[in-house]
Design a protein around this motif. Structure first.
Motif, mmCIF file in Angstrom:
data_model
loop_
_atom_site.group_PDB
_atom_site.id
_atom_site.type_symbol
_atom_site.label_atom_id
_atom_site.label_comp_id
_atom_site.label_asym_id
_atom_site.label_seq_id
_atom_site.Cartn_x
_atom_site.Cartn_y
_atom_site.Cartn_z
ATOM 1 N N MET A 33 49.892 37.775 38.929
ATOM 2 C CA MET A 33 49.507 37.722 37.517
ATOM 3 C C MET A 33 48.072 37.222 37.459
ATOM 4 N N GLY A 34 47.385 37.540 36.376
ATOM 5 C CA GLY A 34 45.999 37.109 36.324
ATOM 6 C C GLY A 34 45.386 37.198 34.944
ATOM 7 N N TRP A 35 44.183 36.680 34.893
ATOM 8 C CA TRP A 35 43.387 36.715 33.666
ATOM 9 C C TRP A 35 42.026 37.337 33.966
ATOM 10 N N TYR A 36 41.578 38.163 33.051
ATOM 11 C CA TYR A 36 40.240 38.728 33.077
ATOM 12 C C TYR A 36 39.605 38.444 31.721
ATOM 13 N N ARG A 37 38.303 38.584 31.669
ATOM 14 C CA ARG A 37 37.644 38.403 30.385
ATOM 15 C C ARG A 37 36.497 39.397 30.230
ATOM 16 N N GLN A 38 36.174 39.680 28.977
ATOM 17 C CA GLN A 38 35.065 40.568 28.683
ATOM 18 C C GLN A 38 34.285 40.012 27.509
ATOM 19 N N ALA A 39 33.049 39.641 27.792
ATOM 20 C CA ALA A 39 32.156 39.147 26.753
ATOM 21 C C ALA A 39 31.438 40.327 26.096
ATOM 22 N N PRO A 40 30.953 40.142 24.880
ATOM 23 C CA PRO A 40 30.251 41.228 24.190
ATOM 24 C C PRO A 40 29.084 41.754 25.022
ATOM 25 N N GLY A 41 29.050 43.053 25.233
ATOM 26 C CA GLY A 41 27.965 43.665 25.973
ATOM 27 C C GLY A 41 28.091 43.583 27.479
ATOM 28 N N ASN A 42 29.161 42.948 27.945
ATOM 29 C CA ASN A 42 29.348 42.785 29.396
ATOM 30 C C ASN A 42 30.569 43.558 29.880
ATOM 31 N N GLN A 43 30.623 43.753 31.187
ATOM 32 C CA GLN A 43 31.797 44.369 31.775
ATOM 33 C C GLN A 43 32.913 43.332 31.925
ATOM 34 N N ARG A 44 34.121 43.838 32.020
ATOM 35 C CA ARG A 44 35.249 42.934 32.255
ATOM 36 C C ARG A 44 35.112 42.288 33.630
ATOM 37 N N GLU A 45 35.425 41.010 33.708
ATOM 38 C CA GLU A 45 35.306 40.290 34.969
ATOM 39 C C GLU A 45 36.550 39.468 35.247
ATOM 40 N N LEU A 46 36.783 39.246 36.508
ATOM 41 C CA LEU A 46 37.910 38.435 36.944
ATOM 42 C C LEU A 46 37.717 36.986 36.535
ATOM 43 N N VAL A 47 38.774 36.381 36.032
ATOM 44 C CA VAL A 47 38.783 34.936 35.792
ATOM 45 C C VAL A 47 39.573 34.267 36.923
#
Length: 118
Positions: A33-47
């Protein structure tokens, strides 16, 4: 099978927040299981990710501030976020490698918005 993430919101810099993501449906077993995040204007990244046995992996930049954990009995993964910074503002999405009766694949939750601002 569904993943439901919740716990996002507005928090001040330096504050903490805890995200949860629960899997439901016809589940035989849940692997990583995991979490990723995507900030405005950025690509999704691993958390962070966590195996069924509890082995964790973090993005280097988040080690020490974020903690991932899971409750296998509840089919739930958590993300404890401390010392939050404005640059942590993003949509946080959970993912899980889930085996059902007929298939095994990655599922994604809908995402929950975390805003770090004063």
């Amino acid at each position: 099978v569904q993943l439901q993430a919740y716990g996002g919101g507005l928090v001040q810099p330096g504050g903490s927040l805890r995200l949860s993501c629960a899997a439901s449906g016809s589940i035989f077993s849940i692997n990583a299981m995991g979490w990723y995040r995507q900030a405005p204007g950025n690509q999704r990244e691993l958390v962070a990710t966590i195996t069924r046995g509890g082995t964790t992996n973090y993005a280097d930049s988040l080690k020490g501030r974020f903690t991932i954990s899971r409750d296998n009995a509840k089919n739930t993964v958590y993300l404890e976020m401390n010392s939050l910074k404005p640059e942590d503002t993003a949509i946080y999405s959970c993912t899980a490698d889930i085996a059902s009766r007929s298939t095994r694949r990655d599922y994604w939750g809908q995402g929950t918005l975390v805003t770090v601002s004063s």
